[in-house]
Design an enzyme around this catalytic site. Structure first.
Site, PDB file in Angstrom:
ATOM      1  N   HIS A 144       0.802  -1.225   0.000  1.00  6.66           N
ATOM      2  CA  HIS A 144       0.000   0.000   0.000  1.00  6.66           C
ATOM      3  C   HIS A 144       0.838   1.280   0.000  1.00  6.66           C
ATOM      4  CE1 HIS A 144      -3.584  -2.335   0.634  1.00  6.66           C
ATOM      5  NE2 HIS A 144      -3.204  -2.765   1.820  1.00  6.66           N
ATOM      6  N   ASP A 180      -3.482 -11.158  -1.362  1.00  7.12           N
ATOM      7  CA  ASP A 180      -3.854 -10.533  -0.098  1.00  7.12           C
ATOM      8  C   ASP A 180      -5.340 -10.184  -0.139  1.00  7.12           C
ATOM      9  OD1 ASP A 180      -4.064  -8.071   1.822  1.00  7.12           O
ATOM     10  OD2 ASP A 180      -2.029  -8.773   2.177  1.00  7.12           O
ATOM     11  N   ASP A 263      -4.186 -12.686   5.180  1.00 13.47           N
ATOM     12  CA  ASP A 263      -5.434 -12.177   5.740  1.00 13.47           C
ATOM     13  C   ASP A 263      -6.682 -12.666   5.007  1.00 13.47           C
ATOM     14  OD1 ASP A 263      -4.761 -10.681   3.528  1.00 13.47           O
ATOM     15  OD2 ASP A 263      -4.760  -8.752   4.556  1.00 13.47           O
TER      16      ASP A 263
END
Length: 385
Positions: A144, A180, A263
């Site tokens: 990110h 992810d 995740d």
């Protein structure tokens, strides 16, 4: 599209290497942050307890110097990050401009050194892969980070730096695959218009940062697949076999970078996806023969047991180790020593989080949304093959 797998002979592939560091063992974003949990240190300890990580395979990560980070990040941001670590405080102006000193990206003692070490691993990986091979850097995957600001728990964008390093070391065409639960907005910002980078992201729809729409095109090879809550192993198998592998095989990359965030596993508190870790491990294995250079990164993951088990399984997959049905006592001791304190409560481990590495598979009927969105990407891909 062709489904041919362009394999590299195993005899020509150097021994896989694991890049890690002790800086992660006692470093935390703070007592209330999702990244307060141990992750990389657990993987290091667990793979050693299993006898899978030999000294000759382990590489201590260097810390990237500011000049090396400037391949993607601004000098002003790097200086602000170093200054914040030194002072342990930021001004309102720095917080507003650079996104540090926020609840997501807090001030903490190693806030420059820790991400610079992860970035150093990705930069080094590009150099070590000059002549081919496979490298695992579980501390990587901070997808990110933006050029001038921290974003989404990510202070620096090591996947971008890894791709740049691979390019400098002979890999002209790079495939970046991200599984992810969150969309890699920073990586997309860097390469969406680059025809020599294939970007594939499978992420939960309507999940922060709420980017990565199915309709996004860019000027390069960009394929976003937002998936619904409840995604399970059979859904991901369809995506793997009908989207990810054909796209990568037809692109014929000189290098593959896989961001393998944990995740999306069912027990993780930061998504509503319900994969078992087998889904991730199957993708790790399936991508390996599609390029002479293979870099696998970590990423998200906020349940200490599911992260440690999945990421240890990634290394087992890369190095060809056999995963037993029941872990030996030393490995169980590593997992038993973990704790997970959350606001207002403590979460205790399920028995199989201690005794096993692989989850039970999580099967189910393939969702119509998943099949339809996969078909959209398959149809789009035919325009550039």
């Amino acid at each position: 599209m062709s489904a041919i797998i362009h394999a590299t002979p195993a005899a020509a592939t150097p021994c896989p290497r694991f890049i890690g560091s002790e800086i992660y063992r006692h470093s935390s974003y703070g007592a209330w942050h999702p990244l307060r949990i141990p992750r990389v240190s657990t993987v290091m300890d667990l793979t050693r307890a299993m006898g899978w990580l030999q000294p000759a395979q382990f590489v201590t990560s260097p810390r990237a110097k500011p000049a090396a980070l400037a391949g993607f990040h601004t000098a002003e941001y790097i200086a602000a990050l170093q200054a914040a670590e030194a002072a342990q405080v930021v001004t309102d102006q720095t917080r507003d401009r650079h996104g540090i000193g926020t609840p997501s990206n807090p001030v903490f003692p190693e806030m420059y050194r820790r991400p610079a070490t992860s970035a150093g691993a990705s930069l080094l990986a590009g150099e070590l892969l000059r002549n081919g091979g496979a490298i695992y850097s579980p501390a990587g995957g901070t997808h990110h980070g933006m050029p001038d600001r921290a974003n989404g728990f990510c202070y620096l964008n090591d996947p971008v730096l890894a791709i740049q390093s691979l390019r400098r070391n002979g890999a002209d065409r790079v495939a970046y695959v991200d599984i992810d639960a969150h969309h890699p907005d920073g990586v997309e910002a860097a390469f969406a218009d680059d025809p020599n980078t294939l970007l594939i992201s499978v992420h939960e729809e309507n999940r922060w940062p709420r980017t990565g729409q199915l309709t996004d095109r860019g000027q390069g090879q960009l394929f976003n697949l937002p998936v619904p809550a409840g995604l399970h192993d059979d859904d991901m198998a369809l995506i793997r076999d009908h989207v990810i592998l054909p796209l990568v095989a037809d692109f014929r990359p000189d290098a593959i970078v896989l961001q393998c965030g944990a995740d999306a596993v069912a027990e993780d508190p930061q998504s509503r996806l319900t994969l078992s870790n087998n889904a991730h491990l199957a993708i790790v294995a399936a991508l390996a023969p599609l390029s002479p250079r293979y870099l696998v990164l970590g990423g998200g993951g906020y349940n200490p047991w599911s992260v440690g088990r999945l990421w240890a399984g990634v290394w087992a997959t890369i190095c060809g180790a056999e995963v037993p049905d029941v872990l030996p006592p030393k490995a169980q001791d590593v997992l038993r020593a973990l704790d997970w304190k959350m606001p207002m409560r403590t979460r205790h481990a399920e028995p199989h989080w201690i005794s096993t590495l692989r989850d039970a598979p999580r099967y189910g009927p393939i969702k119509d949304d998943v099949r339809q969105r996969a078909d959209v990407l398959i149809a789009r891909s035919k325009a550039w093959v």
